[in-house]
Design a protein around this motif. Structure first.
Motif, PDB file in Angstrom:
ATOM      1  N   ARG A   1     -44.613  -0.964 123.817  1.00 12.07           N
ATOM      2  CA  ARG A   1     -44.118  -2.261 122.665  1.00 12.07           C
ATOM      3  C   ARG A   1     -44.541  -3.594 123.091  1.00 12.07           C
ATOM      4  O   ARG A   1     -44.649  -4.270 122.010  1.00 12.07           O
ATOM      5  CB  ARG A   1     -42.660  -2.036 122.984  1.00 12.07           C
ATOM      6  N   PHE A   2     -45.096  -3.864 124.106  1.00 15.43           N
ATOM      7  CA  PHE A   2     -45.356  -5.188 124.628  1.00 15.43           C
ATOM      8  C   PHE A   2     -46.830  -5.429 125.361  1.00 15.43           C
ATOM      9  O   PHE A   2     -47.095  -6.343 125.781  1.00 15.43           O
ATOM     10  CB  PHE A   2     -44.198  -6.050 125.284  1.00 15.43           C
TER      11      PHE A   2
ATOM     12  N   ARG B   1     -41.373  -8.644 135.513  1.00 16.40           N
ATOM     13  CA  ARG B   1     -41.641 -10.005 135.778  1.00 16.40           C
ATOM     14  C   ARG B   1     -42.748 -10.754 134.499  1.00 16.40           C
ATOM     15  O   ARG B   1     -42.497 -11.639 134.027  1.00 16.40           O
ATOM     16  CB  ARG B   1     -42.510 -10.529 136.940  1.00 16.40           C
ATOM     17  N   SER B   2     -43.439  -9.940 134.280  1.00 17.58           N
ATOM     18  CA  SER B   2     -44.684 -10.313 133.287  1.00 17.58           C
ATOM     19  C   SER B   2     -43.948 -10.346 131.648  1.00 17.58           C
ATOM     20  O   SER B   2     -44.197 -11.256 131.132  1.00 17.58           O
ATOM     21  CB  SER B   2     -45.687  -9.244 133.362  1.00 17.58           C
ATOM     22  N   LEU B   3     -43.096  -9.348 131.514  1.00 16.31           N
ATOM     23  CA  LEU B   3     -42.388  -9.504 130.507  1.00 16.31           C
ATOM     24  C   LEU B   3     -41.407 -10.506 130.085  1.00 16.31           C
ATOM     25  O   LEU B   3     -41.553 -11.166 129.054  1.00 16.31           O
ATOM     26  CB  LEU B   3     -41.346  -8.200 130.171  1.00 16.31           C
TER      27      LEU B   3
ATOM     28  N   ASN C   1     -41.123 -11.955 124.369  1.00 19.58           N
ATOM     29  CA  ASN C   1     -40.071 -12.405 123.819  1.00 19.58           C
ATOM     30  C   ASN C   1     -38.650 -12.125 124.055  1.00 19.58           C
ATOM     31  O   ASN C   1     -38.595 -11.383 125.236  1.00 19.58           O
ATOM     32  CB  ASN C   1     -40.236 -12.096 122.068  1.00 19.58           C
ATOM     33  N   LEU C   2     -37.871 -12.381 123.150  1.00 21.12           N
ATOM     34  CA  LEU C   2     -36.305 -11.887 123.803  1.00 21.12           C
ATOM     35  C   LEU C   2     -36.125 -10.555 123.779  1.00 21.12           C
ATOM     36  O   LEU C   2     -35.552  -9.945 124.956  1.00 21.12           O
ATOM     37  CB  LEU C   2     -35.220 -12.561 122.548  1.00 21.12           C
ATOM     38  N   ASP C   3     -36.693  -9.673 122.971  1.00 20.47           N
ATOM     39  CA  ASP C   3     -36.671  -8.241 123.175  1.00 20.47           C
ATOM     40  C   ASP C   3     -37.435  -7.667 124.569  1.00 20.47           C
ATOM     41  O   ASP C   3     -36.979  -6.767 125.210  1.00 20.47           O
ATOM     42  CB  ASP C   3     -37.452  -7.490 121.831  1.00 20.47           C
TER      43      ASP C   3
END
Length: 90
Positions: free
Chosen positions: A21-22, A46-48, A53-55
């Protein structure tokens, strides 16, 4: 299926979902591993939090919870203002 095996599968599944997803947005400097450890999943979380974003942040929280469960510990989060760890109390 044993509960600890299910928890391990859970954080691995969430780790893979993070890349699906990201990957391009928040994990551009990370490599997808075939057999990630809970530490690898926490680094991804941590990278997320930092790049996503919020998701992405919500997925990071789920990864942190799964890793805490897999290690038999209460899940801990990073306070974004102080940078210190805090144990969540639900």
């Amino acid at each position: 299926m044993n509960e600890s095996v299910a928890q391990v599968d859970d954080y691995v599944a969430l780790y893979r979902q993070a890349f699906e997803r990201f990957g391009a947005m928040a994990l551009w400097n990370k490599r997808l591993l075939d057999a990630p450890t809970s530490g690898d999943a926490l680094a991804t979380a941590r990278s997320l939090r930092i790049e996503g974003n919020l998701d992405a942040r919500r997925l990071a929280e789920r990864i942190e919870q799964a890793c805490g469960s897999a290690m038999g510990a209460p899940f801990r989060i990073i306070n974004p203002r102080s940078g210190s760890w805090a144990t969540a109390t639900d």
